[in-house]
Design an enzyme around this catalytic site. Structure first.
Site, PDB file in Angstrom:
ATOM      1  N   GLU A   1     -41.428 -42.734  -9.073  1.00 25.51           N
ATOM      2  CA  GLU A   1     -40.877 -42.991  -7.750  1.00 25.51           C
ATOM      3  C   GLU A   1     -41.203 -44.403  -7.347  1.00 25.51           C
ATOM      4  OE1 GLU A   1     -42.538 -39.713  -5.714  1.00 25.51           O
ATOM      5  OE2 GLU A   1     -41.464 -38.483  -7.166  1.00 25.51           O
TER       6      GLU A   1
ATOM      7  N   ASP B   1     -46.519 -41.829   5.749  1.00 28.86           N
ATOM      8  CA  ASP B   1     -47.529 -42.247   4.787  1.00 28.86           C
ATOM      9  C   ASP B   1     -48.866 -42.545   5.436  1.00 28.86           C
ATOM     10  OD1 ASP B   1     -46.169 -42.365   2.162  1.00 28.86           O
ATOM     11  OD2 ASP B   1     -44.774 -43.630   3.311  1.00 28.86           O
TER      12      ASP B   1
END
Ligand code: PLP
Ligand code: PLP
Lengths: 254, 393, 393, 254
Positions: free
Chosen positions: A45, A56
């Site tokens: 990814e 995140d």
């Protein structure tokens, strides 16, 4: 057949790694991709950095900020990936927030992805419905698999819906948390992993968030098809750079 | 054409809920319940009771005689500065804390920039005895010390946002992350008409008390049922949304939205989103935002911490794009002078946010028979130091 | 027995106008006109209109649920903290500025300690476009910088009182001197129920709006026409006078007056006039004041600048001597803790003056069915630094 | 006959001086009194210092503060004045604010004044009415003349009332001001002085406030019986001490 689908057919637990493009240095992208493939990683990814990555945790956010400061942009990334398919054959997924993609133009972005050989996208803040109503056609036209997330809080109904519109794997967030905030899985996670396995979905699941070593990798893949490592890898390259990726992979798999 | 939200959560092209799946259950729970809860008569009763007895509503609609004389028109100030905690923000936090209680949440989080929304949130949490966590950029914590102290006095925990530019935008990111990490017991009180649907609509409905009052107050004082103009500053847009709400679809009423031009629209230090922004996604909503060509969100600047936000709410993006509202940009200096003028003509020290709205009178000539309502969104106590330094008092 | 003023300007033994001849014309002009002007219906209309549209009255009577639960009684807070400028002081300055205009004065002077009355005076002068001079002790100017800045923003001139102890008492002397020097065009707006007759009565009548509202608000909320107790802090005594006013002669209503004991009544650093004071003359009025055996006025001390006055108004001297009101003394520490408690139970940061009144609940047990009204005379924004330092927030 | 009344019969313009007892040093009182009498001063006003002298300007206030710091009290003053009539024969008036007198006890104070040989009192903040209703009898019993003030703003009616209850002189404040705030008299003052003279009051008037030199002394006494100097004298002793008072008097009278 899309490389992702092909990979998912392999009879093994898949190791997937997330990294932030442009980090630690602007031009590490290709060497990280090649290095990880060489060391047996199954899916990559590639994080397209964003200024405000709200799903995140601090590690990935800091790497994104650094990458942006290093000069990473969507255009730069595509330039770096121009020839990637000459050397790399594992599935490549771009993971990024929706706004930069929107600004690039969704269609243009998908087209470019197809050109350089990207197989799928993970866009955490592109809602399932909006994707379905507005973008699915474009994605499919460019042979891009869109990967959806589920979490321990996602209802069975919604999981089944997501399963129905997915055609690669389901990104199974290990717990209610942003990236990098777990250390080790407990009973709750195991129950959750089992529960999802028992749903017998048509798409395999790959677990993400909180995988950092052999133990968590094995726990995660006991019931799922694979697992994704993000923050732990970012931390590794922060400390040791991008030249000895083998050592990192050894901490996950024998 | 309606300027209100549609059933899918959009104002025209703007709005929606561009959120990670981790937030879906929280936002969905809210979306499914907010209208039902808000329309419950017990809820309305409790909400209005607190607005009256605790917040001090109705806030006056004050005919500013000397200001009107100076600008040769009829200026009415909607005195949100007189609310408990000193700004319109409390209308929303009162509503949301009641919402949170009905959703069974016992932990409250919020983001804050200048600290006004943080104080308003800490206040209602104290009132209800709920745990309160406020995210605030590390830089803002340093420059807004009095509001940090107020939050602490009120029993809230203030957590510095150390990521990104360490200001409001990052505090919002941190609050969202907290919510992701605490999906069951926590309610996130967003402080403006921003964020994923249903937040913009919910916040606008709580703030709509402002235009509801303007309606009957204006009637009482002038016999008219509607003003000719409504002026409000726009950070995220909640005070403007509240002041416009009941007049949105009444196009006889002209709406003026005032943004912060900072040191000048094209100075690189500005927060004039309507001029500088493009369509995009910020904090879960499709709207106008200031960004690089690459889609990275840029740092805004304004002397007023409450306008220092790189986006506007989706309602405002729609009001702009549709031409329903006129958007003005006011520089730091223009705002500061307008603030001082209000002090000396009317004895009211306005929040610097509101001073931006006041500067309209130097930019735009109204007719002698116009009725102009201006949302005085907050009081200037929090801004004293900025005023003092600016004017070297 | 009446607890109100008699025709000669005395409350029992206290009051009168002990002023030098130089002040006689000014005070006499006021004495002869104040009741006539105040009872004029145009005056009343303008006064009440400003109280409503500008000050934000009625201030709520707020049932403090969590505080009531904690102290097992029924506590209603009269929310003067929500007034424009943040305290009850503005009720009086609005009244006096209208009085001054009717007396044809175009120059206004006032004294201030903490700056609240100075800000309230500067505010109404800006509102009316009148020249404004504020006397403030040099030491207070240094320690109350934000209020000094507010006054300047409002266009007032702040003149340091450099005589004596350079605090409130001396600022009052300087204001009186200014008035002596400017007998024709100047009105002196005294900030509490102190000074020569008719000031105590006039200020009490302007503040009486507080108890007038308490009457109908209590009726509306509880059906009762009167509370069992009214609690108020006493500096000069104006907020207490306002809260008591309509109940003065209704002895079913028990009055509690709270003074500042500073570091302890007998610590030498205190402002507990009722305990430490004796009858005497201060600022033109016969009342209780803190003085040496020789009749020199002594310096009071309180952590709260608004209670840091060596006297009380003559009404309060009479309420004390006659036993009509119960007087309590609260130390700095007790007040600060009570203030913090209100923050955390009710989300209201009180002025430290008001925190003294709040500390009553730790000193005195009320019955579960008692209705206790407490005058929350001001908000604590001005006191943040003191709170911060005290609690090391 | 009271010394004040006797003095007022003298066919000359009277020079009266105010000084603050206890200033510059605690025990200057007697030497100032004796020194001023020796240099031809006609009436003395002995200031009993007060912490909050609101009719006084900065000079007298500062001297009062200093005097209090030096230890001056009502008791100390009376002790100092104990034997004053052994050496001094001009009228002596105590000028003080009401509160210290009230605390001493008005009757006790008057009695003590009579004992040491004080002839009158000036109490600026004791209103005429209160004096009349409550204290006149006591004052008269102790042979004390109470001196009232009038100002340019005092109405004729009130002046006549004050005249009617006075039996010494009227203290005519030169202008609307606290002590020490004038420098020189203008047309307005002259008009005022004339106006009062024309009232033909039964009590003579002595002008106070703003007299600092020959010019102002002469202006003030053109229409009035005498004049009182306060701040100017205080300033003089601040600078030059109490030993050469002649020099000060020379600046006023030839
Ligand atoms: C007084 C005041 N006005 C306006 C604003 C801007 O917010 P909004 O646009 O949501 O009203 C703020 C934000 O803190 C504020 O404190
Ligand atoms: C908030 C507040 N309460 C009380 C007081 C005390 O004054 P009073 O006794 O006249 O009400 C002050 C004086 O400044 C004040 O600011």
């Amino acid at each position: 057949m899309n490389r992702i689908n092909k990979k998912l057919l392999e009879n093994k637990k898949l190791l997937s790694i997330y990294f932030t493009a442009g980090y630690p240095s602007l031009d590490n992208t290709v060497s990280i991709i090649e290095g990880l493939e060489k060391n047996g990683v199954d899916i990559l990814e590639i994080g397209l950095p964003f200024s405000d990555p709200l799903a995140d945790g601090p590690t990935i956010q800091a790497s994104s900020t650094q990458a942006l400061n290093n000069g990473m942009t969507t255009k730069v990334l595509f330039t770096q990936l121009k020839d990637i398919r000459k050397t790399v054959s594992i599935p490549l997924i771009i993971m990024g927030y929706f706004n930069p993609i929107l600004q690039y133009g969704v269609e243009a972005f998908c087209k470019k992805c197809q050109e350089v050989g990207i197989d799928g996208l993970i866009i955490p803040d592109l809602p399932v419905d909006v994707y379905h109503d507005e973008y699915q056609e474009i994605f499919e036209k460019h042979k891009l698999i869109n990967i959806f997330l589920i979490t321990p809080q996602t209802s069975e109904k919604r999981i089944r819906y997501i399963d129905s519109i997915s055609n690669g794997f389901i990104y199974m967030v290990s717990s209610s948390s942003v990236t990098g905030s777990q250390s080790g899985f407990g009973e709750a996670q195991t129950q959750y992993f089992k529960r999802i396995a028992n749903l017998k979905l048509k798409n395999p699941q790959i677990v993400g968030f909180g995988i950092s070593d052999k133990t968590t990798f094995n726990q995660a893949t006991q019931f799922a098809k694979g697992a994704i490592i993000g923050s732990a890898f970012i931390k590794y390259v922060s400390e040791f750079g991008v030249n000895n990726l083998k050592r990192f992979i050894n901490t996950i798999k024998d | 054409m309606s300027y209100n939200i549609n059933t899918k959560g959009y104002y025209g092209d703007f709005g929606g809920a561009y959120i990670p799946e981790m937030l879906y259950p929280n936002v969905e729970e809210l979306r499914q319940n907010y209208l039902k809860i808000m329309s419950d008569s017990e809820f309305q009763k409790e909400f209005h009771q607190l607005l009256k007895d605790y917040v001090g509503r109705p806030s006056p609609l004050y005919f500013a005689k000397r200001l009107s004389e100076k600008y040769e028109t009829n200026i009415y100030l909607k005195r949100e500065d007189l609310n408990h905690t000193g700004a319109h923000k409390i209308n929303n936090t009162i509503g949301q804390i009641l919402m949170a209680k009905r959703l069974g949440k016992h932990r409250i989080i919020a983001e804050t920039g200048a600290g006004q929304h943080g104080v308003a949130t800490a206040t209602v949490c104290a009132l209800m005895g709920l745990e309160c966590i406020i995210y605030m950029g590390e830089i803002d914590i340093a420059r807004q010390a009095p509001n940090v102290a107020r939050m602490k006095m009120l029993g809230a925990t203030v957590i510095p946002a150390k990521s990104g530019s360490k200001t409001l935008k990052d505090a919002t990111n941190e609050a969202i992350r907290d919510w992701i990490n605490n999906p069951i017991n926590t309610h996130y009180i967003i402080g403006s008409v921003v964020g994923p649907h249903p937040y913009p609509d919910m916040v606008a409905r709580f703030q709509a008390i402002v235009s509801e009052e303007i309606q009957w107050q204006l009637k009482e004082q002038t016999g008219k049922t509607k003003p000719d103009y409504i002026i409000a500053c726009v950070g995220g847009g909640s005070n403007a949304a509240g002041a416009y709400y009941h007049f949105l679809d009444n196009t006889d009423v002209k709406l003026i939205a005032v943004e912060a031009a900072g040191k000048g629209i094209h100075s690189g230090e500005s927060a004039a989103t309507s001029v500088l922004g493009k369509e995009g996604i910020i904090h879960g909503s499709k709207t106008l935002l200031m960004q690089t060509t690459d889609g990275q969100i840029t740092e805004p600047y304004s002397i007023s911490a409450g306008l220092d936000y790189p986006g506007v709410g989706p309602m405002h993006a729609h009001l702009y794009k549709s031409g329903r509202a006129e958007f003005l940009s006011i520089t730091d200096n223009e705002a500061m002078n307008a603030g001082l003028e209000l002090c000396q003509l009317e004895g009211i020290i306005p929040a610097i946010e509101s001073s931006h709205a006041l500067a309209t009178f130097k930019k735009k000539q109204f007719k002698p028979n116009n009725v102009v309502v201006l949302s005085l969104s907050g009081r200037g106590d929090k801004d004293l130091e900025t005023y003092i330094n600016h004017f070297k008092l």
